[in-house]
Design a protein around this motif. Structure first.
Motif, PDB file in Angstrom:
ATOM      1  N   SER A  64      46.205  44.904  48.985  1.00 20.26           N
ATOM      2  CA  SER A  64      46.696  43.526  48.845  1.00 20.26           C
ATOM      3  C   SER A  64      45.755  42.527  49.501  1.00 20.26           C
ATOM      4  O   SER A  64      45.553  41.415  48.994  1.00 20.26           O
ATOM      5  N   VAL A  67      42.377  42.328  47.166  1.00 15.20           N
ATOM      6  CA  VAL A  67      42.413  41.727  45.833  1.00 15.20           C
ATOM      7  C   VAL A  67      42.424  40.205  45.861  1.00 15.20           C
ATOM      8  O   VAL A  67      42.172  39.576  44.830  1.00 15.20           O
ATOM      9  N   VAL A  68      42.696  39.604  47.003  1.00 16.04           N
ATOM     10  CA  VAL A  68      42.670  38.138  47.074  1.00 16.04           C
ATOM     11  C   VAL A  68      41.327  37.612  47.560  1.00 16.04           C
ATOM     12  O   VAL A  68      41.134  36.397  47.643  1.00 16.04           O
ATOM     13  N   ASP A  70      37.417  36.662  47.282  1.00 12.28           N
ATOM     14  CA  ASP A  70      36.527  36.243  46.209  1.00 12.28           C
ATOM     15  C   ASP A  70      35.325  37.166  46.042  1.00 12.28           C
ATOM     16  O   ASP A  70      34.703  37.187  44.974  1.00 12.28           O
ATOM     17  N   GLN A  73      35.671  42.286  43.353  1.00 16.49           N
ATOM     18  CA  GLN A  73      36.184  42.287  41.977  1.00 16.49           C
ATOM     19  C   GLN A  73      36.771  43.640  41.572  1.00 16.49           C
ATOM     20  O   GLN A  73      37.522  43.732  40.615  1.00 16.49           O
ATOM     21  N   LEU A  96      52.100  46.683  42.267  1.00 24.24           N
ATOM     22  CA  LEU A  96      51.225  45.523  42.423  1.00 24.24           C
ATOM     23  C   LEU A  96      50.528  45.121  41.132  1.00 24.24           C
ATOM     24  O   LEU A  96      50.014  44.002  41.026  1.00 24.24           O
ATOM     25  N   ASP A  98      49.546  43.664  37.723  1.00 25.59           N
ATOM     26  CA  ASP A  98      49.975  42.692  36.713  1.00 25.59           C
ATOM     27  C   ASP A  98      49.949  43.344  35.332  1.00 25.59           C
ATOM     28  O   ASP A  98      50.799  43.079  34.496  1.00 25.59           O
ATOM     29  N   ILE A 130      45.137  43.500  39.250  1.00 32.14           N
ATOM     30  CA  ILE A 130      45.935  42.717  40.195  1.00 32.14           C
ATOM     31  C   ILE A 130      45.210  41.390  40.404  1.00 32.14           C
ATOM     32  O   ILE A 130      44.129  41.352  41.004  1.00 32.14           O
ATOM     33  N   ASP A 131      45.765  40.322  39.892  1.00 28.93           N
ATOM     34  CA  ASP A 131      45.181  38.997  40.081  1.00 28.93           C
ATOM     35  C   ASP A 131      43.690  38.982  39.734  1.00 28.93           C
ATOM     36  O   ASP A 131      42.855  38.531  40.501  1.00 28.93           O
ATOM     37  N   ARG A 132      43.349  39.535  38.558  1.00 26.98           N
ATOM     38  CA  ARG A 132      41.977  39.587  38.051  1.00 26.98           C
ATOM     39  C   ARG A 132      41.058  40.433  38.922  1.00 26.98           C
ATOM     40  O   ARG A 132      39.837  40.252  38.917  1.00 26.98           O
ATOM     41  N   THR A 133      41.622  41.351  39.675  1.00 23.46           N
ATOM     42  CA  THR A 133      40.840  42.361  40.378  1.00 23.46           C
ATOM     43  C   THR A 133      41.193  43.715  39.776  1.00 23.46           C
ATOM     44  O   THR A 133      42.368  44.035  39.584  1.00 23.46           O
ATOM     45  N   VAL A 170      36.780  39.976  35.181  1.00 24.85           N
ATOM     46  CA  VAL A 170      36.668  39.616  36.587  1.00 24.85           C
ATOM     47  C   VAL A 170      35.535  38.632  36.867  1.00 24.85           C
ATOM     48  O   VAL A 170      35.525  37.986  37.909  1.00 24.85           O
TER      49      VAL A 170
END
Length: 201
Positions: A64, A67-68, A70, A73, A96, A98, A130-133, A170
């Motif tokens: 977690s 994945v946030v 920058d 990827q 987790l 998406d 997960i969030d574009r990761t 990504v």
């Protein structure tokens, strides 16, 4: 069959490697070593590497946080994908996601069938976004990690792979839509429009 498009530039990705094990330290982490070596040889950057015990919440907490970021990827997780009581990596990751990358686990088991036979049914390799990761989990043996990297991930994390790869997801500025989805002229127009929208947002 996938092939490399010579006119597309390679796009290096930031990759984090997580080993899930109750017993291994870095001196014994041959699987983590293999993944770190393979990804850097391919031209990607190893951003961070960690080892955590087989625990749902510790695995989930590390992923977690990654994945946030920058600069990350892709997250590669090895270990904890079997059927013992302590094998809980899929349970840690799947809530987790998406989107699940179902084909990753399917293809991994297909490839490992050649080397371990029907025992591949006990490999719960999973992948997801997960969030574009991109997050890919695989068994903890070096041989299994080699199967995942050499047979699947090396190509799918290479922007030059056609007809499709995951780099577009990504790194949207790196070029992008699968060549099989639309003609090049239409793709160029769509990408320009997307770039303008990103700049305006």
């Amino acid at each position: 069959m996938a092939h490399v498009h010579a006119n597309t530039p390679f796009a290096p990705l930031g990759v984090a490697v997580l080993t899930v094990s109750d017993t291994r330290g870095f001196d014994e982490d041959g699987s983590g070593d293999l993944l770190a070596e393979r990804l850097t040889e391919a031209g990607h950057a190893l951003v961070e590497r960690r080892i955590v015990p087989d625990d749902i919440y510790r695995v989930r907490a590390v992923v977690s946080k990654w994945v946030v970021r920058d600069d990350i990827q892709v997250v590669l997780v090895n270990g904890g994908t079997g059927f013992t009581r302590r094998d809980t990596t899929p349970e840690a990751l799947m809530p987790l996601f998406d989107k699940a990358i179902d084909g990753y686990g399917e293809l991994f088991r297909h490839l490992s069938l050649e080397s371990i036979g029907t025992s591949t049914i006990q490999s719960r390799a999973v992948g997801g976004v997960i969030d574009r990761t991109l997050v890919f989990a695989m068994p903890g043996s070096p041989k299994a990690c080699a199967t995942a990297w050499d047979g699947i991930l090396a190509a799918q994390l290479d922007a030059r792979t056609r007809p499709c790869n995951f780099v577009a997801m990504v790194l949207p500025e790196a070029a992008r839509r699968c060549a099989s989805r639309q003609p090049p002229s239409e793709g160029a127009s769509t990408d320009s429009t997307a770039s303008r929208k990103e700049a305006e947002s």
